[in-house]
Write a protein that holds these residues in place. Structure first.
Motif: not given
Length: 92
Positions: A12-34
């Motif tokens: 949503t307009l004005g929410k991109a940086d907040e969305l990036k934080k939410v999405l980015s938080a999933c990267i490391a733990p997802s990469r760690a999955e077998a």
């Protein structure tokens, strides 16, 4: 058989940086999955509101397991109120 996923999120307009934080938080733990082969997040250089996950998983079962993880559930919940529309998810 491995499965590739492309998931497009539009903030949503004005929410991109907040969305990036939410999405980015999933990267490391997802990469760690077998079952994870790779899990990358991209932001459009043409429209900063558009994000794309490019993922490869060892199997459909690995994806099902991923979707049960707390970090994935937190991503889904965290997107509430931040998206213009539902994510577009395509499996290959």
């Amino acid at each position: 058989m491995s499965v590739m996923i492309v998931a497009k999120f539009v903030a949503t307009l004005g929410k991109a940086d907040e969305l990036k934080k939410v999405l980015s938080a999933c990267i490391a733990p997802s990469r760690a999955e077998a079952g994870c082969v790779h899990y990358d997040l991209y932001r459009s250089t043409e429209d900063g509101n558009v994000f794309l996950f490019h993922e490869t998983w060892q199997s459909a079962e690995a994806i099902a397991e991923h979707e049960q993880q707390q970090h994935f559930k937190a991503l889904v919940k965290g997107c509430d109120g931040l998206l213009q529309r539902a994510p577009e998810v395509t499996k290959y």
